[in-house]
Enzyme design. Sequence first.
Site, PDB file in Angstrom:
ATOM      1  N   HIS A  68      53.386  23.041   0.302  1.00  0.00           N
ATOM      2  CA  HIS A  68      54.537  22.212  -0.079  1.00  0.00           C
ATOM      3  C   HIS A  68      54.111  21.428  -1.315  1.00  0.00           C
ATOM      4  O   HIS A  68      53.244  20.564  -1.251  1.00  0.00           O
ATOM      5  CB  HIS A  68      54.876  21.283   1.095  1.00  0.00           C
ATOM      6  CG  HIS A  68      56.250  20.705   1.040  1.00  0.00           C
ATOM      7  ND1 HIS A  68      57.391  21.477   1.175  1.00  0.00           N
ATOM      8  CD2 HIS A  68      56.675  19.426   0.902  1.00  0.00           C
ATOM      9  CE1 HIS A  68      58.462  20.689   1.115  1.00  0.00           C
ATOM     10  NE2 HIS A  68      58.049  19.440   0.940  1.00  0.00           N
TER      11      HIS A  68
ATOM     12  N   LYS B  41      66.688  19.857  -1.667  1.00  0.00           N
ATOM     13  CA  LYS B  41      66.009  18.949  -2.587  1.00  0.00           C
ATOM     14  C   LYS B  41      64.881  19.726  -3.231  1.00  0.00           C
ATOM     15  O   LYS B  41      64.125  20.413  -2.546  1.00  0.00           O
ATOM     16  CB  LYS B  41      65.502  17.772  -1.754  1.00  0.00           C
ATOM     17  CG  LYS B  41      64.451  16.886  -2.364  1.00  0.00           C
ATOM     18  CD  LYS B  41      64.444  15.538  -1.633  1.00  0.00           C
ATOM     19  CE  LYS B  41      63.070  14.957  -1.497  1.00  0.00           C
ATOM     20  NZ  LYS B  41      63.084  13.608  -0.905  1.00  0.00           N
TER      21      LYS B  41
ATOM     22  N   LYS C 233      61.472  19.696  -5.562  1.00  0.00           N
ATOM     23  CA  LYS C 233      60.406  18.784  -5.966  1.00  0.00           C
ATOM     24  C   LYS C 233      59.949  19.189  -7.358  1.00  0.00           C
ATOM     25  O   LYS C 233      59.436  20.299  -7.544  1.00  0.00           O
ATOM     26  CB  LYS C 233      59.238  18.867  -4.985  1.00  0.00           C
ATOM     27  CG  LYS C 233      59.619  18.611  -3.534  1.00  0.00           C
ATOM     28  CD  LYS C 233      60.086  17.196  -3.273  1.00  0.00           C
ATOM     29  CE  LYS C 233      58.939  16.232  -3.197  1.00  0.00           C
ATOM     30  NZ  LYS C 233      59.400  14.912  -2.656  1.00  0.00           N
TER      31      LYS C 233
ATOM     32  N   ASP D 255      63.751  15.619  -6.648  1.00  0.00           N
ATOM     33  CA  ASP D 255      62.875  14.466  -6.441  1.00  0.00           C
ATOM     34  C   ASP D 255      61.727  14.592  -7.424  1.00  0.00           C
ATOM     35  O   ASP D 255      60.968  15.565  -7.386  1.00  0.00           O
ATOM     36  CB  ASP D 255      62.349  14.449  -5.001  1.00  0.00           C
ATOM     37  CG  ASP D 255      61.576  13.171  -4.676  1.00  0.00           C
ATOM     38  OD1 ASP D 255      61.391  12.339  -5.590  1.00  0.00           O
ATOM     39  OD2 ASP D 255      61.164  13.018  -3.510  1.00  0.00           O
TER      40      ASP D 255
ATOM     41  N   GLU E 155      66.156  11.719  -7.508  1.00  0.00           N
ATOM     42  CA  GLU E 155      65.337  10.760  -6.753  1.00  0.00           C
ATOM     43  C   GLU E 155      64.117  10.324  -7.550  1.00  0.00           C
ATOM     44  O   GLU E 155      63.360  11.163  -8.044  1.00  0.00           O
ATOM     45  CB  GLU E 155      64.931  11.438  -5.427  1.00  0.00           C
ATOM     46  CG  GLU E 155      64.090  10.568  -4.509  1.00  0.00           C
ATOM     47  CD  GLU E 155      63.875  11.224  -3.146  1.00  0.00           C
ATOM     48  OE1 GLU E 155      64.634  12.159  -2.782  1.00  0.00           O
ATOM     49  OE2 GLU E 155      62.956  10.804  -2.432  1.00  0.00           O
TER      50      GLU E 155
ATOM     51  N   ASP F   2      63.281   5.759  -4.145  1.00  0.00           N
ATOM     52  CA  ASP F   2      62.413   6.103  -3.004  1.00  0.00           C
ATOM     53  C   ASP F   2      61.127   5.280  -3.080  1.00  0.00           C
ATOM     54  O   ASP F   2      61.010   4.238  -2.433  1.00  0.00           O
ATOM     55  CB  ASP F   2      62.144   7.615  -2.968  1.00  0.00           C
ATOM     56  CG  ASP F   2      61.279   8.003  -1.785  1.00  0.00           C
ATOM     57  OD1 ASP F   2      61.116   7.175  -0.866  1.00  0.00           O
ATOM     58  OD2 ASP F   2      60.736   9.128  -1.747  1.00  0.00           O
TER      59      ASP F   2
ATOM     60  N   GLU G  76      67.082  13.845   5.346  1.00  0.00           N
ATOM     61  CA  GLU G  76      66.116  14.931   5.104  1.00  0.00           C
ATOM     62  C   GLU G  76      65.101  14.950   6.259  1.00  0.00           C
ATOM     63  O   GLU G  76      63.916  15.142   6.039  1.00  0.00           O
ATOM     64  CB  GLU G  76      65.415  14.726   3.759  1.00  0.00           C
ATOM     65  CG  GLU G  76      64.707  13.380   3.647  1.00  0.00           C
ATOM     66  CD  GLU G  76      63.987  13.137   2.329  1.00  0.00           C
ATOM     67  OE1 GLU G  76      64.191  13.874   1.368  1.00  0.00           O
ATOM     68  OE2 GLU G  76      63.196  12.170   2.294  1.00  0.00           O
TER      69      GLU G  76
HETATM   70  C1  MUC Z   1      59.476  12.206  -0.776  1.00  0.00           C
HETATM   71  O1  MUC Z   1      58.926  11.905  -1.804  1.00  0.00           O
HETATM   72  O2  MUC Z   1      60.657  11.965  -0.647  1.00  0.00           O
HETATM   73  C2  MUC Z   1      60.467  14.029   1.580  1.00  0.00           C
HETATM   74  C3  MUC Z   1      60.855  15.321   1.614  1.00  0.00           C
HETATM   75  C4  MUC Z   1      59.890  16.078   0.953  1.00  0.00           C
HETATM   76  O3  MUC Z   1      59.876  17.280   0.769  1.00  0.00           O
HETATM   77  O4  MUC Z   1      58.917  15.250   0.491  1.00  0.00           O
HETATM   78  C5  MUC Z   1      59.200  13.989   0.941  1.00  0.00           C
HETATM   79  C6  MUC Z   1      58.663  12.801   0.342  1.00  0.00           C
HETATM   80 MG    MG Z   2      60.955  11.036  -2.561  1.00  0.00          MG
END
Ligand code: MUC
Ligand code: MG
Length: 375
Positions: A24, A169, A171, A200, A226, A251, A329
């Site tokens: 991840h 979401k 990353k 995010d 985010e 966040d 989430e």
């Molecule tokens: C975050 O930074 O929000 C929440 C879901 C995910 O994949 O990572 C987190 C942490």
């Molecule tokens: Mg986050």
Amino acid sequence: IEMSHAAIESLEAIIVDLPTIRPHKLAMHTMQNQTLVILRLRCADGVEGIGEATTIGGLSYGNESPDSIKVNLDRHFAPLLIGQDASNINACMQRIDRVVKGNTFARSAVETALLDAQGKRFGLPVSEILGGRVRDSLEVAWTLASGDTRKDIAEGEQMLEARRHRIFKLKIGAGEVNKDLAHVIAIKQALGERASVRVDVNQAWDEAVALRACRILGENGIDLIEQPISRHNRGGQVRLNQSSPAPIMADESIECVEDAFNLARDGAAPVFALKIAKNGGPRAVLRTASIAEAAGIGLYGGTMLEGSVGTLASAHAFITLNKLAWDTELFGPLLLTEDIVTEPPLYRDFHLHVPRLPGIGLTLDEERLARFRRS
Ligand code: MUC
Ligand code: MG
């Protein structure tokens, strides 16, 4: 104060390492597994409350690591709590407030365990101890973070097909910004109107990069951005909030309830991620929710990728809220290949279903806990 029949007898903090379904990838860390801290709080009336304090990537996300959480629970929280009346959660948490600064993750494990114990003691779900639920389930987003655009699209298609998630979401922030933007736009184009796509950035951009990138994301149908820049750049967050065509969610900017107040006062974000670990527990996170509600800020039920215990503890708090405009989430248990509870949480039809059982509604699986706990 007289000795209660529910005096706290012991606290045990257990570090548990669990495998994940795939790596991840976040801006600051790639998870190859997940480490939970499980707290067992035993009371003289025979009730045991369980809690969880879990973070991401050691110290790469926040100020507490699994190791520091365990040491602080053992050395600093336990002596404050042993002998206290577990059935008076206000008194227990205020006793901690007087002596402990920060440490919201460890605090959240304690508050969760006290709520779980109270629920078991009175035969009520934690949601009812918190004043009562107004729904039984929560819609849950999924994070596409394999690090590969084609794999992420395939994973998103699978989730839609299985009716497990329709909010995704992504990353980003680790790579070169134009490559990240191309990755996001490709996924949004593939999933189209069938899904809500959000990103995010985990604080990875500076204000200049974010100014341009947020505009491009907004113009390409991305619903939510985010934490694009550092939590320390408050002025930048306020300016970005004024210029971005897509709404910004705070966040990392929220490390405590007081941060939430200051962000609301400054007009830094129209959406807040609620996380029990970053406010100090399921009751504490509802204080941040109240601040947001008073300020007209939208709510999102966030996660630190906790296991089942932290996930359901969060869910019990979130189902008491009037409105979660951006859903949740709470998928942490689905990222893990193993669990340490007898009955894992139920995910069906895009939702997490919250049990109406006493406490948070989970029982530790002793055999699995013994297998995965760190020696
Ligand atoms: C975050 O930074 O929000 C929440 C879901 C995910 O994949 O990572 C987190 C942490
Ligand atoms: Mg986050």
